[in-house]
Structures are given as C-alpha cells and as structure tokens.
Design an enzyme around this catalytic site. Structure first.
Site, PDB file in Angstrom:
ATOM      1  N   ALA A  26      66.847   6.841  18.726  1.00 57.90           N
ATOM      2  CA  ALA A  26      68.129   6.859  19.449  1.00 57.90           C
ATOM      3  C   ALA A  26      68.266   5.649  20.371  1.00 57.90           C
ATOM      4  CB  ALA A  26      68.271   8.152  20.257  1.00 57.90           C
ATOM      5  N   THR A  53      65.186   9.542  26.743  1.00 54.08           N
ATOM      6  CA  THR A  53      65.016   9.018  28.097  1.00 54.08           C
ATOM      7  C   THR A  53      66.339   8.373  28.495  1.00 54.08           C
ATOM      8  OG1 THR A  53      64.394   6.802  27.370  1.00 54.08           O
ATOM      9  CG2 THR A  53      62.607   8.444  27.521  1.00 54.08           C
ATOM     10  N   THR A 154      55.542  -6.269  19.832  1.00 55.00           N
ATOM     11  CA  THR A 154      56.395  -7.305  20.411  1.00 55.00           C
ATOM     12  C   THR A 154      55.662  -8.634  20.549  1.00 55.00           C
ATOM     13  OG1 THR A 154      57.476  -7.943  22.496  1.00 55.00           O
ATOM     14  CG2 THR A 154      55.710  -6.352  22.683  1.00 55.00           C
ATOM     15  N   ASP A 155      56.429  -9.712  20.589  1.00 56.32           N
ATOM     16  CA  ASP A 155      55.822 -11.034  20.824  1.00 56.32           C
ATOM     17  C   ASP A 155      55.207 -11.128  22.226  1.00 56.32           C
ATOM     18  OD1 ASP A 155      58.144 -11.231  22.378  1.00 56.32           O
ATOM     19  OD2 ASP A 155      58.925 -13.016  21.359  1.00 56.32           O
ATOM     20  N   GLU A 156      55.594 -10.218  23.125  1.00 53.93           N
ATOM     21  CA  GLU A 156      55.076 -10.293  24.501  1.00 53.93           C
ATOM     22  C   GLU A 156      53.575 -10.032  24.573  1.00 53.93           C
ATOM     23  OE1 GLU A 156      57.265  -8.804  27.720  1.00 53.93           O
ATOM     24  OE2 GLU A 156      59.203  -9.223  26.804  1.00 53.93           O
ATOM     25  N   TYR A 178      54.388  -3.628  30.840  1.00 56.45           N
ATOM     26  CA  TYR A 178      55.025  -3.322  29.543  1.00 56.45           C
ATOM     27  C   TYR A 178      54.223  -3.934  28.391  1.00 56.45           C
ATOM     28  CZ  TYR A 178      58.006  -4.214  25.495  1.00 56.45           C
ATOM     29  OH  TYR A 178      58.481  -4.325  24.199  1.00 56.45           O
ATOM     30  N   ALA A 180      51.196  -5.050  28.353  1.00 55.94           N
ATOM     31  CA  ALA A 180      49.831  -4.519  28.259  1.00 55.94           C
ATOM     32  C   ALA A 180      49.832  -3.174  27.532  1.00 55.94           C
ATOM     33  CB  ALA A 180      49.225  -4.372  29.658  1.00 55.94           C
ATOM     34  N   LYS A 182      52.046  -2.218  25.299  1.00 56.66           N
ATOM     35  CA  LYS A 182      52.321  -2.487  23.883  1.00 56.66           C
ATOM     36  C   LYS A 182      51.067  -3.013  23.172  1.00 56.66           C
ATOM     37  CE  LYS A 182      55.647  -2.104  21.993  1.00 56.66           C
ATOM     38  NZ  LYS A 182      56.235  -0.903  21.325  1.00 56.66           N
ATOM     39  N   PRO A 233      72.845 -12.059  37.786  1.00 55.60           N
ATOM     40  CA  PRO A 233      71.611 -12.411  38.505  1.00 55.60           C
ATOM     41  C   PRO A 233      70.585 -13.117  37.622  1.00 55.60           C
ATOM     42  CG  PRO A 233      71.624 -10.065  37.934  1.00 55.60           C
ATOM     43  CD  PRO A 233      72.895 -10.637  37.393  1.00 55.60           C
TER      44      PRO A 233
HETATM   45  P1  NAD Z   1      65.006   1.136  23.755  1.00 55.13           P
HETATM   46  O1  NAD Z   1      64.512   1.254  25.150  1.00 55.13           O
HETATM   47  O2  NAD Z   1      66.430   0.794  23.518  1.00 55.13           O
HETATM   48  O3  NAD Z   1      64.718   2.501  22.964  1.00 55.13           O
HETATM   49  C1  NAD Z   1      63.520   3.221  23.088  1.00 55.13           C
HETATM   50  C2  NAD Z   1      63.761   4.622  22.533  1.00 55.13           C
HETATM   51  O4  NAD Z   1      62.528   5.340  22.593  1.00 55.13           O
HETATM   52  C3  NAD Z   1      64.787   5.438  23.329  1.00 55.13           C
HETATM   53  O5  NAD Z   1      65.668   6.095  22.438  1.00 55.13           O
HETATM   54  C4  NAD Z   1      63.931   6.446  24.084  1.00 55.13           C
HETATM   55  O6  NAD Z   1      64.607   7.661  24.373  1.00 55.13           O
HETATM   56  C5  NAD Z   1      62.781   6.635  23.109  1.00 55.13           C
HETATM   57  N1  NAD Z   1      61.556   7.118  23.748  1.00 55.13           N
HETATM   58  C6  NAD Z   1      60.939   6.640  24.864  1.00 55.13           C
HETATM   59  N2  NAD Z   1      59.823   7.347  25.136  1.00 55.13           N
HETATM   60  C7  NAD Z   1      59.723   8.284  24.153  1.00 55.13           C
HETATM   61  C8  NAD Z   1      58.768   9.293  23.860  1.00 55.13           C
HETATM   62  N3  NAD Z   1      57.699   9.489  24.653  1.00 55.13           N
HETATM   63  N4  NAD Z   1      58.948  10.066  22.778  1.00 55.13           N
HETATM   64  C9  NAD Z   1      60.033   9.874  21.964  1.00 55.13           C
HETATM   65  N5  NAD Z   1      60.974   8.947  22.199  1.00 55.13           N
HETATM   66  C10 NAD Z   1      60.815   8.144  23.275  1.00 55.13           C
HETATM   67  O7  NAD Z   1      64.049   0.087  23.052  1.00 55.13           O
HETATM   68  P2  NAD Z   1      64.370  -1.002  21.936  1.00 55.13           P
HETATM   69  O8  NAD Z   1      64.823  -2.254  22.596  1.00 55.13           O
HETATM   70  O9  NAD Z   1      65.180  -0.398  20.860  1.00 55.13           O
HETATM   71  O10 NAD Z   1      62.886  -1.278  21.409  1.00 55.13           O
HETATM   72  C11 NAD Z   1      62.353  -0.476  20.353  1.00 55.13           C
HETATM   73  C12 NAD Z   1      60.938  -0.909  20.087  1.00 55.13           C
HETATM   74  O11 NAD Z   1      60.898  -2.291  19.764  1.00 55.13           O
HETATM   75  C13 NAD Z   1      60.000  -0.749  21.304  1.00 55.13           C
HETATM   76  O12 NAD Z   1      58.760  -0.306  20.841  1.00 55.13           O
HETATM   77  C14 NAD Z   1      59.905  -2.167  21.870  1.00 55.13           C
HETATM   78  O13 NAD Z   1      58.667  -2.349  22.516  1.00 55.13           O
HETATM   79  C15 NAD Z   1      60.003  -2.993  20.610  1.00 55.13           C
HETATM   80  N6  NAD Z   1      60.583  -4.342  20.747  1.00 55.13           N
HETATM   81  C16 NAD Z   1      61.768  -4.525  21.382  1.00 55.13           C
HETATM   82  C17 NAD Z   1      62.327  -5.802  21.449  1.00 55.13           C
HETATM   83  C18 NAD Z   1      63.647  -6.064  22.137  1.00 55.13           C
HETATM   84  O14 NAD Z   1      63.977  -7.241  22.366  1.00 55.13           O
HETATM   85  N7  NAD Z   1      64.419  -5.056  22.481  1.00 55.13           N
HETATM   86  C19 NAD Z   1      61.648  -6.889  20.856  1.00 55.13           C
HETATM   87  C20 NAD Z   1      60.403  -6.660  20.241  1.00 55.13           C
HETATM   88  C21 NAD Z   1      59.891  -5.371  20.172  1.00 55.13           C
HETATM   89  O1  DAU Z   2      60.236 -10.652  23.602  1.00 56.37           O
HETATM   90  C1  DAU Z   2      60.434  -9.340  23.176  1.00 56.37           C
HETATM   91  C2  DAU Z   2      60.806  -8.493  24.366  1.00 56.37           C
HETATM   92  O2  DAU Z   2      62.125  -8.883  24.733  1.00 56.37           O
HETATM   93  C3  DAU Z   2      60.745  -7.004  24.096  1.00 56.37           C
HETATM   94  O3  DAU Z   2      59.421  -6.638  23.794  1.00 56.37           O
HETATM   95  C4  DAU Z   2      61.254  -6.214  25.306  1.00 56.37           C
HETATM   96  O4  DAU Z   2      61.311  -4.828  25.000  1.00 56.37           O
HETATM   97  C5  DAU Z   2      62.654  -6.697  25.634  1.00 56.37           C
HETATM   98  O5  DAU Z   2      63.131  -6.049  26.797  1.00 56.37           O
HETATM   99  C6  DAU Z   2      62.663  -8.211  25.842  1.00 56.37           C
HETATM  100  O6  DAU Z   2      61.921  -8.573  27.040  1.00 56.37           O
HETATM  101  P1  DAU Z   2      62.440  -9.706  28.045  1.00 56.37           P
HETATM  102  O7  DAU Z   2      61.837  -9.472  29.350  1.00 56.37           O
HETATM  103  O8  DAU Z   2      62.317 -11.048  27.436  1.00 56.37           O
HETATM  104  O9  DAU Z   2      64.020  -9.321  28.021  1.00 56.37           O
HETATM  105  P2  DAU Z   2      65.108  -9.220  29.193  1.00 56.37           P
HETATM  106  O10 DAU Z   2      66.432  -9.028  28.527  1.00 56.37           O
HETATM  107  O11 DAU Z   2      64.719  -8.273  30.261  1.00 56.37           O
HETATM  108  O12 DAU Z   2      65.062 -10.687  29.807  1.00 56.37           O
HETATM  109  C7  DAU Z   2      65.321 -11.833  29.003  1.00 56.37           C
HETATM  110  C8  DAU Z   2      65.173 -13.047  29.897  1.00 56.37           C
HETATM  111  O13 DAU Z   2      66.232 -13.036  30.865  1.00 56.37           O
HETATM  112  C9  DAU Z   2      63.875 -13.074  30.680  1.00 56.37           C
HETATM  113  O14 DAU Z   2      63.441 -14.422  30.810  1.00 56.37           O
HETATM  114  C10 DAU Z   2      64.268 -12.528  32.054  1.00 56.37           C
HETATM  115  C11 DAU Z   2      65.710 -13.020  32.203  1.00 56.37           C
HETATM  116  N1  DAU Z   2      66.588 -12.129  33.014  1.00 56.37           N
HETATM  117  C12 DAU Z   2      66.668 -10.832  32.663  1.00 56.37           C
HETATM  118  C13 DAU Z   2      67.428  -9.958  33.400  1.00 56.37           C
HETATM  119  C14 DAU Z   2      67.522  -8.482  33.034  1.00 56.37           C
HETATM  120  C15 DAU Z   2      67.302 -12.648  34.080  1.00 56.37           C
HETATM  121  O15 DAU Z   2      67.259 -13.865  34.372  1.00 56.37           O
HETATM  122  N2  DAU Z   2      68.065 -11.794  34.808  1.00 56.37           N
HETATM  123  C16 DAU Z   2      68.149 -10.449  34.541  1.00 56.37           C
HETATM  124  O16 DAU Z   2      68.854  -9.727  35.270  1.00 56.37           O
END
Ligand code: NAD
Ligand code: DAU
Length: 370
Positions: A26, A53, A154-156, A178, A180, A182, A233
């Site tokens: 979701a 969540t 994730t690449d992180e 986060y 760590a 992952k 911001p």
């Molecule tokens: P998100 O925060 O949008 O969604 C996470 C989902 O997991 C939510 O629906 C939440 O309710 C559910 N969830 C959380 N804890 C749970 C639990 N204990 N049991 C069941 N469900 C639970 O995240 P996203 O951006 O869609 O990321 C999805 C996955 O991809 C994550 O594992 C994240 O680490 C990874 N990822 C994200 C990005 C990015 O840029 N968003 C990039 C690389 C990897």
């Molecule tokens: O690289 C993959 C990761 O990308 C995923 O594993 C994470 O789940 C996802 O949240 C994302 O992490 P980042 O920290 O890179 O994403 P975020 O959108 O939080 O931030 C992107 C960049 O923008 C980062 O350099 C921080 C900056 N930023 C972010 C926010 C929320 C700002 O400058 N201001 C802000 O308010």
C-alpha cells in the site's frame, strides 16, 4: 496488455498466472508494482499484506477496484511483517514474496529509529523463516515448489559515494539508521541463501519518483508546497546528488529480477538522471511556473549522504531496460500532483502537521534565501 520495460513478450515466465504476496503493497513503490502487475491481465493473483502505517494508503490501490478482472485477482490483508501469525498463513499460499515493507524516510529514522529496526530487521527475519518453512514443505512434497523471496533494498546501503559507481560486490557502508536497517535486512536475507539455500534475490534501487509518493519526500514535498506558495526547505548547499528512477521502472525492474534473477544474487537498479538537488528543484518549479524565491536554505540533514551512483551493468546484462526518461517523467509527476490534490491533501492532514512542525519549524525559522 501493459508490459514492464525490458520484458520480452515470449520470455519463459514461471511466475505468470501465479499467486504473489506483496508486503508493503500500500506504499509508493509497492502499490505501483501491484497496479502494474495486475494490469498485465495474465492471470497473476496478488495478496497485499500491509500494516497501514502513516505511509501506507489504501487510496494508492483504489484504481484496482475500478477494473472487475483486476479486483477479482486482488486481496488486501492488514497486518505486520514482524508478526509470524500474520505472515505464515499468507506465505504458505504464495508462489513468491516481494517485500517492499519498510520505514522508508531517512529524516524520520534520525528522529525515531525503532520502527525501522523492527520492520527492517525483525520483519525480514519473520519473512525469511516463513519462506524457509515453505521450502522444507516443498522438499517433503507437501507443496509444488519453494517460494522465492525478493527483498527490496536500496542504493543507500553503499553509503555516500564521492566518485565512481557502486557495484554489487562493493562493501556496504550505511550512514543513517534507515540505511543501516536496510543493510541489516538484506544481509540477513543473504545469510539465509548461503546457510539454508533459501531462494532469495535482492534489488538495490536508486531514488524513486512518480505518482502516489508520500509528500514527506523531496519531489512531492516541494511540488505540493510550491502549489500552496509555501517555502521549500532545501538542506545545506543543495548540491547533494541523487540518481532519479521512475517508479514504473523501479517496479518493472523488481518484477524482472523476481522472474529472471539468479538465486542469492543482488542487482543494482540505477536511474537515468544523476542530478544535484538544486537542479531537480529548478526543473519542478519551471514546470509549475513558480519562482525560485520559494526556496529556503535550511539546516542540513545530520550525516547527509552527498552522492549515490549505481553501476547497472549486472541488471542490463540480464536484459532489463529502463522505459521512462527523467525529463518527461518529472513533468508527468508534477502534473499528477497538480491534478490529484485530493490525494495529497488527505495525506497532508492529521498527523502530518505535527511531523512538519517537528522536522521543519526550527529549520525554517533559521532559514536564508535559497
Ligand atoms: P513507503 O514508505 O511509501 O511504503 C512502505 C509501505 O510499507 C507502507 O505501505 C507501510 O504501511 C508498509 N509497512 C511499513 N511497516 C510495515 C510492517 N511492519 N508490516 C507491513 N507493512 C509495513 O516506501 P516506498 O518508498 O514505497 O519504498 C518501498 C521499499 O523500497 C522500501 O523497502 C524502501 O526501503 C525501498 N526503496 C525505496 C526507494 C525510494 O526512493 N522510495 C528507493 C530504493 C529502495
Ligand atoms: O536512494 C534511495 C533512497 O531514496 C530510498 O532508499 C529512501 O527510501 C528514499 O526516501 C530516498 O532517500 P533520500 O534521503 O535520498 O530521499 P529524500 O526525498 O528524503 O531526499 C532527497 C534529497 O533531497 C536528499 O539529498 C535530501 C534532500 N531534501 C529532502 C527533503 C525531504 C531536502 O533538501 N529537503 C527536504 O525537505
């Protein structure tokens, strides 16, 4: 029929028409995965297990209800991946498990890390144990075959990369709670592959953008703030680099690895746009026709990773190709938020205000022109 990028029509596909368990389905990327797989109309059935969540949102799955055939192949279960009682019966029915569930926001992991560990480590362990048990049942002839687990990472996990491109064999050096959590989750998954022969594959995706992303993240936060004429911001000097990947490509790569990846292997999923944050912000403001004067430089994120960059040759070698170019993908994403205000206004309500205050009030009070 919708196909994911890189998918060839005649490919042998042991999972077509099967039953997938999608945990965290979701959320942003998980829901795109579910919508796209069901839209292939190839008979695949999906059960989503999601804790709902603050980041989980049933509205992300609402388009499925609009199609009778898709709705008939879809089931939603509210539950927690860290609870064996929630997980075990669902894994017992599944041909594969795709684990998107995680706490995903770096800034929240700095303020409140506990949930990150519970879901990212204990939750992954519960899934692995359930998959291992089903593998034993398959070995005993009690089910057709063992389920495969795809762990979405994730690449992180590579940490900040000053130059060059991270390869899958590089050392992991996560720098936020986060990242760590992952890294711990995927290391546990790999340990099960080695120790127990569990069928696990891992993807490490880069920064993902697109529709239905929670507005706590950079692109949707800045787009929605800009629509409302609120300050944007920008952390520190805004020159941190991310490599942007469209959500449909990320979901497509995950599906591709699920079906074609080698057991026990890790696959990077890079984007196609390695850009400093300032440049991303400039482009989205241009699309919205809003002024740069909305941008405020605020106190940096502690431990802020400067740059991520992935080497994608392993996944390309397997045959995967990206489908969405960043410029058109970003324009379409900005337009989606402009056209779907009711979706994000509902998310930016209730608890959102306390979060925003905690994360940004002091920062914005001490901000300077961007
Ligand atoms: P998100 O925060 O949008 O969604 C996470 C989902 O997991 C939510 O629906 C939440 O309710 C559910 N969830 C959380 N804890 C749970 C639990 N204990 N049991 C069941 N469900 C639970 O995240 P996203 O951006 O869609 O990321 C999805 C996955 O991809 C994550 O594992 C994240 O680490 C990874 N990822 C994200 C990005 C990015 O840029 N968003 C990039 C690389 C990897
Ligand atoms: O690289 C993959 C990761 O990308 C995923 O594993 C994470 O789940 C996802 O949240 C994302 O992490 P980042 O920290 O890179 O994403 P975020 O959108 O939080 O931030 C992107 C960049 O923008 C980062 O350099 C921080 C900056 N930023 C972010 C926010 C929320 C700002 O400058 N201001 C802000 O308010």
């Amino acid at each position: 029929m919708t196909r994911f990028a890189g998918e060839s029509p005649g490919a042998t596909d042991p999972l077509v028409g099967r039953h997938l368990l999608v945990t965290g389905g979701a959320g942003f990327i998980g829901s795109a995965y579910v919508r796209n797989v069901l839209a292939r109309h190839d008979g695949t059935r999906i059960t989503v297990l999601d804790k709902l969540t603050y980041a989980g949102n049933r509205a992300n799955l609402a388009p499925i209800g609009a199609n009778v055939d898709e709705a008939a192949r879809f089931r939603f279960v509210e539950g927690d991946i860290a609870e064996p009682g929630d997980v075990e019966p669902l894994v017992a029915e599944a041909d594969a498990v795709i684990n998107f569930a995680a706490e995903s926001h770096v800034d929240r992991s700095i303020l409140d890390p506990e949930a990150f560990l519970r879901t990212g480590v204990i939750g992954v362990h519960v899934l692995l144990e359930a998959v291992r048990r089903e593998a034993s049942r398959a070995e005993a002839g009690d089910r057709e075959r063992a389920p495969r687990l795809l762990q979405v990472s994730t690449d992180e996990v590579y940490g900040s990369v000053a130059e060059g491109y991270s390869k899958e064999a590089d050392a992991l050096a996560p720098r936020s709670p986060y990242a760590a959590a992952k890294a711990a989750g995927e290391l546990l998954a790999r340990s099960y592959a080695v120790t127990h022969g569990t069928d696990v594959v891992i993807t490490r995706g880069s920064n993902t953008y697109g529709p239905y992303q929670h507005p706590e993240k950079l692109i949707p936060l800045f787009v929605t703030n800009a629509i409302d004429g609120q300050p944007l911001p920008l952390y520190g000097d805004g020159l941190q680099e991310r490599d942007w990947l469209h959500v449909d490509d990320h979901a497509g790569a995950i599906d591709f690895v699920l079906r074609h990846g080698a057991a026990g292997e890790v696959y990077n999923v890079p984007g196609d746009a390695q850009l400093p944050n300032r440049e991303v912000v400039r482009r989205l403001l241009d699309r919205l026709g809003k002024p740069w004067s909305l941008v405020r430089t605020v106190a940096d994120r502690p431990g802020h990773d400067r740059r991520y960059a992935l080497d994608g040759s392993r996944l390309a070698g397997l045959g995967w190709r990206r489908g969405v170019a960043f410029d058109s993908g970003l324009d379409a994403t900005v337009d989606w938020y402009r056209d779907n205000e009711s979706w994000w206004r509902a998310v930016r309500s209730g608890d959102w205000h306390a979060w925003y205050e905690r994360q940004y009030a002091e920062r914005l009070a001490g901000s300077v022109e961007g």
